[in-house]
Write an enzyme that holds these catalytic residues in place. Sequence first.
Site, PDB file in Angstrom:
ATOM      1  CG  ASP A 247      -0.433  -0.489   2.424  1.00  0.00           C
ATOM      2  OD1 ASP A 247       0.579   0.099   2.828  1.00  0.00           O
ATOM      3  OD2 ASP A 247      -0.970  -1.447   3.010  1.00  0.00           O
ATOM      4  CE  LYS A 269      -3.034   4.191  -6.668  1.00  0.00           C
ATOM      5  NZ  LYS A 269      -4.174   3.683  -7.420  1.00  0.00           N
ATOM      6  CG  MET A 382      -4.229   6.861  10.159  1.00  0.00           C
ATOM      7  SD  MET A 382      -5.231   5.364  10.087  1.00  0.00           S
ATOM      8  CE  MET A 382      -4.894   4.615  11.675  1.00  0.00           C
TER       9      MET A 382
HETATM   10  N1  SAH Z   1       1.011   0.083  10.484  1.00  0.00           N
HETATM   11  C1  SAH Z   1       1.543   1.413  10.443  1.00  0.00           C
HETATM   12  C2  SAH Z   1       0.504   2.471  10.655  1.00  0.00           C
HETATM   13  C3  SAH Z   1      -0.540   2.547   9.587  1.00  0.00           C
HETATM   14  S1  SAH Z   1      -1.704   3.812   9.891  1.00  0.00           S
HETATM   15  C4  SAH Z   1       2.676   1.530  11.477  1.00  0.00           C
HETATM   16  O1  SAH Z   1       2.881   0.659  12.300  1.00  0.00           O
HETATM   17  O2  SAH Z   1       3.398   2.541  11.430  1.00  0.00           O
HETATM   18  C5  SAH Z   1      -1.085   5.114   8.877  1.00  0.00           C
HETATM   19  C6  SAH Z   1      -0.555   6.239   9.711  1.00  0.00           C
HETATM   20  O3  SAH Z   1       0.738   5.933  10.193  1.00  0.00           O
HETATM   21  C7  SAH Z   1      -0.370   7.530   8.947  1.00  0.00           C
HETATM   22  O4  SAH Z   1      -1.583   8.245   8.831  1.00  0.00           O
HETATM   23  C8  SAH Z   1       0.624   8.260   9.831  1.00  0.00           C
HETATM   24  O5  SAH Z   1      -0.037   8.808  10.955  1.00  0.00           O
HETATM   25  C9  SAH Z   1       1.489   7.113  10.336  1.00  0.00           C
HETATM   26  N2  SAH Z   1       2.732   6.992   9.551  1.00  0.00           N
HETATM   27  C10 SAH Z   1       3.154   5.900   8.901  1.00  0.00           C
HETATM   28  N3  SAH Z   1       4.358   6.107   8.338  1.00  0.00           N
HETATM   29  C11 SAH Z   1       4.713   7.363   8.636  1.00  0.00           C
HETATM   30  C12 SAH Z   1       5.851   8.182   8.359  1.00  0.00           C
HETATM   31  N4  SAH Z   1       6.880   7.724   7.638  1.00  0.00           N
HETATM   32  N5  SAH Z   1       5.874   9.429   8.835  1.00  0.00           N
HETATM   33  C13 SAH Z   1       4.856   9.907   9.583  1.00  0.00           C
HETATM   34  N6  SAH Z   1       3.754   9.180   9.867  1.00  0.00           N
HETATM   35  C14 SAH Z   1       3.679   7.924   9.431  1.00  0.00           C
END
Ligand code: SAH
Length: 473
Positions: A247, A269, A382
């Site tokens: 994704d 997306k 998020m």
């Molecule tokens: N499974 C993922 C989270 C998915 S939810 C994890 O463990 O990180 C998606 C959210 O993760 C985004 O909306 C944002 O808030 C956060 N996120 C993921 N990657 C990020 C990054 N590189 N920088 C900032 N926020 C991030």
Amino acid sequence: MQYLPLFVKLTDKPVLIVGGGSVALRKAGTLLSAGAKLTVVAPEFAAEFVQWQQQGQAELINGYFSPDLLDGKLLVIAATDNDDVNAAVYEAATARNMLVNTVDDQPKCGFIFPSIIDRSPILIAISSFGTAPVLARRLREKLETLLPQHLGPLAELVGRFRSKVKAKISGFAARRQFWEKVFDSDVVRDVQANQLPQAEQRLLQLLDQPQQQAGEVYVVGAGPGDPELLTLKALQLMQQADVVVYDYLVSPQIMELVRRDAERICVGKKAGDHSVPQQDTNQLLIDLALAGKKVCRLKGGDPFIFGRGGEEIQALLPYNIAFQVVPGVTAAAGCAAYAGIPLTHRDHAQSVQFVTGHCRPDGSEPDWHSMSKARQTLVIYMGLIKAGHIQQQLLAAGRSGDTPVAIIENGTRPEQRIVSGTLQQLADLVAQHQVSSPALLVIGEVVALQQDLHWFGQKPQAAVFGQTLTRMA
Ligand code: SAH
């Protein structure tokens, strides 16, 4: 890509070298080891050249370069110690659309000689194209120590069995699976121990076993973006998979590390754009695995933290599809580390909560009251769209307006940006700095520590929390 790496078969191909000294000698040695047919023109020759001539390996022309010597040649090397002569060779060859290498003069090179790590039939070529030769050399040394010497005999053994395996096992995916099994087997150990007949015997036995084609799903966390934060296991499974289902959070740099010929399917997306409904993603994983594919379900961060990894695995259970789960560095851990914010600290935070900013399906609110106590860190995933609501609820529940906050956009990636200030400014910061997804909100006293602990990206301006807005790009 400035140059395209190609492996060229030079056996019996005519190559002209202009120059007869030590530099020309080095190039000639490399070319001869590839079987090239050498013509060397120079007013005088190093002794080895004369020897090569006597052994019939090179034709020597005693004299000076003239363009007619290029006739019928495939490649040209300008290796004299005279810049004017080298330039003349370069121009004459280029005018004929021939590839020329001018030694130690990269702008006058249509092709270059890379450093070579030779585990024939496996070859690795490295070059920095003259920009950082020492770095390239160090890289080569590192790879030399990493790559075992038995790689060559192993590849040679496998090469001898290719047609036999092709005749016995039909289908590309099944054959690939067979070879994966071979490289995980004791065949490798036998070759390493120089027991080649035994290795061959074992390979034949493996080939005689029935080849089962069971699909499998690897649910793999890809971390927050920096490819170096991938686990070894994630990388291994990304290299084994037939199909990678990923994704938007999986960075392009990470997708670069997926096996070249693996099929890639994007199912998510950015929020707001089109994305495949979860139900359809689940079905896709089931269909691919039932078709015998090794499926790598690659997810940003950790698959079990706001990643729906659990739901996807639950969907596989009725079909008895085998699966593995590989944890990843979750955004909270990755972004905080790269922002210099320790999520807990003995003096400032005794606990940390990971919270989703997304509405719950039943519309219920999180426990704002418990989150409003001081000396605890909140990491909100998020949370960008709901920043105003989060600010309002936390203030209403009693969290201090002066609590430091950081909004980390694209954490751990080269384009990481951190906007920081205080809780009462949170929504304004998001709007004013036009923060975009993916972004993480970190709220708590520990955020102030980034002033001292920052290390990644541009140095933040000194901010006094509660008084100034700071933007750290
Ligand atoms: N499974 C993922 C989270 C998915 S939810 C994890 O463990 O990180 C998606 C959210 O993760 C985004 O909306 C944002 O808030 C956060 N996120 C993921 N990657 C990020 C990054 N590189 N920088 C900032 N926020 C991030």
